[in-house]
Write an enzyme that holds these catalytic residues in place. Structure first.
Site, PDB file in Angstrom:
ATOM      1  N   PHE A   1       0.018  16.336   4.116  1.00  0.00           N
ATOM      2  CA  PHE A   1      -0.568  15.607   2.996  1.00  0.00           C
ATOM      3  C   PHE A   1       0.479  15.427   1.902  1.00  0.00           C
ATOM      4  O   PHE A   1       0.958  16.386   1.307  1.00  0.00           O
ATOM      5  CB  PHE A   1      -1.815  16.313   2.460  1.00  0.00           C
ATOM      6  CG  PHE A   1      -2.655  15.384   1.653  1.00  0.00           C
ATOM      7  CD1 PHE A   1      -3.525  14.496   2.272  1.00  0.00           C
ATOM      8  CD2 PHE A   1      -2.543  15.364   0.269  1.00  0.00           C
ATOM      9  CE1 PHE A   1      -4.276  13.594   1.526  1.00  0.00           C
ATOM     10  CE2 PHE A   1      -3.297  14.460  -0.485  1.00  0.00           C
ATOM     11  CZ  PHE A   1      -4.159  13.589   0.151  1.00  0.00           C
TER      12      PHE A   1
ATOM     13  N   ASP B   1      -2.663   5.724   7.043  1.00  0.00           N
ATOM     14  CA  ASP B   1      -3.080   6.991   7.642  1.00  0.00           C
ATOM     15  C   ASP B   1      -3.903   6.659   8.895  1.00  0.00           C
ATOM     16  O   ASP B   1      -3.347   6.357   9.940  1.00  0.00           O
ATOM     17  CB  ASP B   1      -3.857   7.767   6.576  1.00  0.00           C
ATOM     18  CG  ASP B   1      -4.185   9.188   6.974  1.00  0.00           C
ATOM     19  OD1 ASP B   1      -3.341   9.835   7.606  1.00  0.00           O
ATOM     20  OD2 ASP B   1      -5.290   9.653   6.645  1.00  0.00           O
TER      21      ASP B   1
ATOM     22  N   GLU C   1       0.837  -1.201   0.000  1.00  0.00           N
ATOM     23  CA  GLU C   1       0.000   0.000   0.000  1.00  0.00           C
ATOM     24  C   GLU C   1       0.872   1.251   0.000  1.00  0.00           C
ATOM     25  O   GLU C   1       2.042   1.207   0.389  1.00  0.00           O
ATOM     26  CB  GLU C   1      -0.921  -0.070   1.240  1.00  0.00           C
ATOM     27  CG  GLU C   1      -1.798   1.100   1.535  1.00  0.00           C
ATOM     28  CD  GLU C   1      -2.795   1.484   0.449  1.00  0.00           C
ATOM     29  OE1 GLU C   1      -2.394   1.640  -0.708  1.00  0.00           O
ATOM     30  OE2 GLU C   1      -3.986   1.683   0.790  1.00  0.00           O
ATOM     31  N   ASP C   2       0.310   2.361  -0.438  1.00  0.00           N
ATOM     32  CA  ASP C   2       1.089   3.603  -0.486  1.00  0.00           C
ATOM     33  C   ASP C   2       1.328   4.187   0.906  1.00  0.00           C
ATOM     34  O   ASP C   2       2.435   4.578   1.249  1.00  0.00           O
ATOM     35  CB  ASP C   2       0.425   4.642  -1.407  1.00  0.00           C
ATOM     36  CG  ASP C   2      -1.046   4.909  -1.100  1.00  0.00           C
ATOM     37  OD1 ASP C   2      -1.614   4.288  -0.168  1.00  0.00           O
ATOM     38  OD2 ASP C   2      -1.653   5.755  -1.796  1.00  0.00           O
TER      39      ASP C   2
HETATM   40  P1  IMP Z   1      -6.508   5.125   5.855  1.00  0.00           P
HETATM   41  O1  IMP Z   1      -7.595   4.138   5.646  1.00  0.00           O
HETATM   42  O2  IMP Z   1      -6.991   6.342   6.605  1.00  0.00           O
HETATM   43  O3  IMP Z   1      -5.271   4.550   6.477  1.00  0.00           O
HETATM   44  O4  IMP Z   1      -6.178   5.750   4.453  1.00  0.00           O
HETATM   45  C1  IMP Z   1      -5.302   5.267   3.569  1.00  0.00           C
HETATM   46  C2  IMP Z   1      -5.559   5.903   2.220  1.00  0.00           C
HETATM   47  O5  IMP Z   1      -5.811   7.317   2.325  1.00  0.00           O
HETATM   48  C3  IMP Z   1      -4.345   5.777   1.366  1.00  0.00           C
HETATM   49  O6  IMP Z   1      -4.399   4.602   0.597  1.00  0.00           O
HETATM   50  C4  IMP Z   1      -4.416   7.019   0.515  1.00  0.00           C
HETATM   51  O7  IMP Z   1      -5.195   6.781  -0.632  1.00  0.00           O
HETATM   52  C5  IMP Z   1      -5.118   8.036   1.339  1.00  0.00           C
HETATM   53  N1  IMP Z   1      -4.170   8.955   1.997  1.00  0.00           N
HETATM   54  C6  IMP Z   1      -3.957   9.114   3.306  1.00  0.00           C
HETATM   55  N2  IMP Z   1      -3.022  10.042   3.565  1.00  0.00           N
HETATM   56  C7  IMP Z   1      -2.619  10.489   2.350  1.00  0.00           C
HETATM   57  C8  IMP Z   1      -1.639  11.463   1.942  1.00  0.00           C
HETATM   58  O8  IMP Z   1      -0.923  12.115   2.727  1.00  0.00           O
HETATM   59  N3  IMP Z   1      -1.524  11.642   0.602  1.00  0.00           N
HETATM   60  C9  IMP Z   1      -2.258  10.961  -0.312  1.00  0.00           C
HETATM   61  N4  IMP Z   1      -3.170  10.036   0.029  1.00  0.00           N
HETATM   62  C10 IMP Z   1      -3.355   9.813   1.352  1.00  0.00           C
HETATM   63 MG    MG Z   2      -4.843   4.782  -1.753  1.00  0.00          MG
END
Ligand code: IMP
Ligand code: MG
Length: 179
Positions: A151, A102, A98-99
């Site tokens: 971000f 968050d 995964e990228d």
């Molecule tokens: P989570 O479910 O809140 O952990 O969100 C993960 C997803 O939110 C990632 O796969 C990204 O698509 C998006 N995301 C969260 N933070 C960032 C950021 O700083 N830049 C770009 N995408 C983000």
């Molecule tokens: Mg994503």
């Protein structure tokens, strides 16, 4: 530097060096075994392609696409599967690629879902981690960089579907959000 960026967070040289280290770690940890890399579309594509090429094991590849029900910049606990992987994973060593982690909602959901399909093992490899944003109990097994609560865009990461093709990872200018 791209005109919409405030600063560069991680250069392409730093990314390349770190991806190499992560691949070496995975190669060591799974020595003599094979792994199924499951990339999460679309943010992980650049990382996935670079990582996969540096892992010296039998590597299979598959992809999932998900969408979160949460509005705005953060995700909710509910995740919708847009595209599932195309094979059974029973008995396989799965690594979710995964990228960024968050809130942790997306990966917590995906890991639990894939776990029900009885893989031999399941781990998480994320290029970026923002631990200060975590709302669920989720720890990545392989993390490229831990970053502050900014971000990030570039190298696959987007803001409103833009900037995925930037080679470095940077922080967007505030005025871009406020448009
Ligand atoms: P989570 O479910 O809140 O952990 O969100 C993960 C997803 O939110 C990632 O796969 C990204 O698509 C998006 N995301 C969260 N933070 C960032 C950021 O700083 N830049 C770009 N995408 C983000
Ligand atoms: Mg994503």
């Amino acid at each position: 530097m791209h005109k919409d960026l405030e600063s560069i967070l991680i250069t392409k040289e730093q990314i390349e060096a770190r991806v190499e280290e992560l691949a070496a770690e995975i190669t060591r940890d799974y020595a003599g075994q094979s792994v199924l890399l499951v990339g999460i579309l679309r943010g992980a594509v650049m990382f996935f392609a670079d990582l996969a090429r540096k892992i010296d094991l039998d590597v299979w590849m598959d992809f999932m696409a998900v969408s979160s029900y949460g509005a705005g910049a953060s995700t909710s606990g509910e995740v919708r599967i847009i595209k599932d992987i195309s094979q059974p994973i029973e008995g396989l060593n799965v690594i979710i690629v995964e990228d960024i982690i968050d809130s942790g909602n997306t990966l917590k959901y995906l890991k639990n879902l894939l776990q029900t399909r009885r893989p031999a093992s399941i781990k998480i490899c994320a290029l970026l981690d923002k631990p200060s944003r975590r709302v669920v109990d989720l720890v990545g097994d392989y993390i490229g960089f831990t970053i502050p609560n900014e971000f990030a865009v570039g190298y696959g990461l987007d803001y409103a579907e833009r900037y995925r093709n930037l080679a470095d990872i940077g922080v967007l200018k505030r005025e871009i959000y406020q448009k």
